[in-house]
Design an enzyme around this catalytic site. Structure first.
Site, PDB file in Angstrom:
ATOM      1  N   SER A  98       0.953  -0.839   0.147  1.00 34.07           N
ATOM      2  CA  SER A  98       0.228   0.334   0.181  1.00 34.07           C
ATOM      3  C   SER A  98       0.707   1.100  -0.014  1.00 34.07           C
ATOM      4  CB  SER A  98      -0.833  -0.025   0.937  1.00 34.07           C
ATOM      5  OG  SER A  98      -1.967   1.075   1.340  1.00 34.07           O
ATOM      6  N   ASP A 236      -3.260   6.051  -3.654  1.00 37.21           N
ATOM      7  CA  ASP A 236      -1.642   5.849  -2.837  1.00 37.21           C
ATOM      8  C   ASP A 236      -1.212   4.818  -4.114  1.00 37.21           C
ATOM      9  OD1 ASP A 236      -3.265   3.578  -2.450  1.00 37.21           O
ATOM     10  OD2 ASP A 236      -2.832   3.385  -0.461  1.00 37.21           O
ATOM     11  N   ASP A 238      -1.286   1.585  -3.908  1.00 39.00           N
ATOM     12  CA  ASP A 238      -2.260   0.224  -4.276  1.00 39.00           C
ATOM     13  C   ASP A 238      -3.450   0.363  -4.438  1.00 39.00           C
ATOM     14  OD1 ASP A 238      -2.897   0.805  -1.462  1.00 39.00           O
ATOM     15  OD2 ASP A 238      -3.644  -1.247  -1.364  1.00 39.00           O
ATOM     16  N   ASP A 240      -5.988   2.635  -2.784  1.00 39.06           N
ATOM     17  CA  ASP A 240      -7.632   2.078  -2.499  1.00 39.06           C
ATOM     18  C   ASP A 240      -7.121   3.169  -1.576  1.00 39.06           C
ATOM     19  OD1 ASP A 240      -5.434   1.850  -0.313  1.00 39.06           O
ATOM     20  OD2 ASP A 240      -5.560   0.089   0.698  1.00 39.06           O
TER      21      ASP A 240
END
EC number: 5.4.2.10
Length: 442
Positions: A98, A236, A238, A240
């Site tokens: 992430s 960000d 990833d 999410d």
């Protein structure tokens, strides 16, 4: 064996903590759990340099217990969750850390309804790590298939079908953080007709999240102003999380995004139980704004899993975090930055207002967040001295202020959040608490 799964899957420094050998074992153990739900697992990854190495190991583990592995390549975490709920599969796995630093990586799993695995299911997987598992042979061995980009296109098209917006009058800056949104976000917004100004929209895993993205939206802010854009979105690594920037470059964080969406959904009769779920890190201004709208705010511990669990318990459809994790169960089962951006665009179009006008619904109290790096989180958190100083600061700030001190679930830091009316005072008390925590952790 120490507990492997943390607050958001398994994370660590790639090739040091999270090794290929460990990923192979995790793949076998997770596969043993998942195969009772189907014969195929979707596997995605972000742009991190260690991603292909760990993907190969995880996929080998899954195949070794008889599962077919459908490789999605570079894709966002919410796309994996979305596709796991739509395709006929046992579940999905995402290789990503992430918003964490470049050397880190992680693995998280989703069930066949698109939800992150519950802690009890992660415990089952950890138990399987200690057991001798099945080893099929011959034609019973699973297959690792070539990358299938068609499924990602299906995800993009489903979002467009759900929100067929005409964005031809909008100029949007997109900061993809050198991460998983670098293809998906520009492609989707271009298909809807927007003029796109992409930033950090390359497959550069060695720079993922470095001075860019949702944790560093300053360049996006400047670019919006310099280019005369209508707004900007910073994702960000990833995909999410999302932080929005209005036409003047002002940040519109997760709290303000939730306030905007909650008001819109309530007006449409779509906000179940007239309630929003957020974490204790959300600004007091969010609660005050929602109260004016007749919307209840319920707080949970930090972490999108905690938010999601409370949403399901309370039968709520909207929740999230100040950091930009926004969960809307009408559309997906986890935070989805690109989807949230789409929903914001729909509110802009429907109301005819700018993002700055929409965000004025909420006035933030000054809030300061400090990350204190420590070697021993437990000793700092459990320190009597830390608790005593925290109580003193709370008395000093009074009824319009608060202090939160908590350990990060994914990094070796203690997070200190102070909120109140005077920013100078907040800096003073935050610096004081930082020193107390560092001393307690020695």
């Amino acid at each position: 064996m120490p507990k492997l799964f943390g607050t958001d899957g398994v994370r660590g420094v790639a090739n040091e903590d999270l090794t290929p050998e460990l990923c192979l074992k995790i793949g076998r153990a997770a596969g043993e759990y998942l195969k009772s739900y189907g014969d195929t697992v979707l596997v995605g990854r972000d742009t991190r340099l260690s991603g292909t190495m760990l993907e190969a190991a995880l996929s080998a583990g899954l195949a070794s217990v008889g599962l077919k592995v459908e490789r999605l390549g570079i894709v966002t975490t919410p796309a994996v969750a979305f596709l796991a709920s739509r395709e006929d599969v046992a579940g999905g796995a995402m290789i990503s850390a992430s918003h964490n630093p470049v050397p880190d990586n992680g693995v998280k799993f989703f069930d066949n309804k698109g939800y992150k695995l519950a802690e009890s299911h992660e415990e089952q997987i950890e138990n399987y790590l200690e057991k001798e598992l099945s080893r099929p042979t011959g034609t019973d061995i699973g297959k690792v298939l070539p990358e299938n980009n068609k499924l990602i296109e299906n995800y993009i098209q489903e979002l467009i079908d759900k929100y067929p917006l005409d964005l031809s009058n909008y100029k949007i800056v997109l900061d993809c953080a050198y991460g998983a949104t670098y293809q998906i976000a520009p492609r989707l917004f271009k298909k809807l007709g927007a003029e796109i100004i992409p930033l950090h929209a390359e497959n550069r895993g060695e720079k993922i999240n470095v001075e860019c993205g949702s944790t560093n939206p300053e360049l996006t802010s400047r670019t919006v102003v310099e280019e005369g854009a209508d707004l900007g979105f910073s994702f960000d690594g990833d995909g999410d999380r999302i932080i929005a920037l209005d036409e003047e470059g002002n940040q519109v964080n997760g709290d303000k995004i939730m306030a905007i969406l909650a008001k819109d959904m309530k007006s449409r009769g779509e906000l179940k139980n007239d309630k929003l779920i957020a974490t204790v890190m959300s600004n007091l201004g969010l609660k005050l704004a929602l109260k004016e709208l007749g919307i209840a705010l319920e707080e949970t511990k930090v972490g999108d899993r905690n938010v999601l669990n409370r949403m399901r318990e309370q039968d709520c459809v909207l929740g999230g975090e100040q950091s930009g994790h926004i969960i809307n169960l009408q559309d997906n089962t986890t935070g989805d930055g690109v989807l949230t951006g789409l929903k914001l665009m729909k509110v802009l179009i429907d109301t005819g207002q700018s993002l700055k006008q929409l965000a004025s619904i909420m006035e933030e109290l000054p809030q300061l967040l400090v990350n204190v790096k420590v070697s021993n989180k437990d000793s700092a958190i459990n320190s009597q001295k830390v608790q005593e100083e925290k109580s003193k600061v709370e008395k000093q700030l009074g009824s319009k202020g608060r202090v939160l001190i908590r350990p990060s679930g994914t990094e070796p830091v203690i997070r200190v959040m102070v909120e109140g009316e005077n920013r100078e005072t907040l800096h003073e008390v935050a610096n004081h608490l930082t020193q107390v925590i560092k001393k307690a952790a020695e």
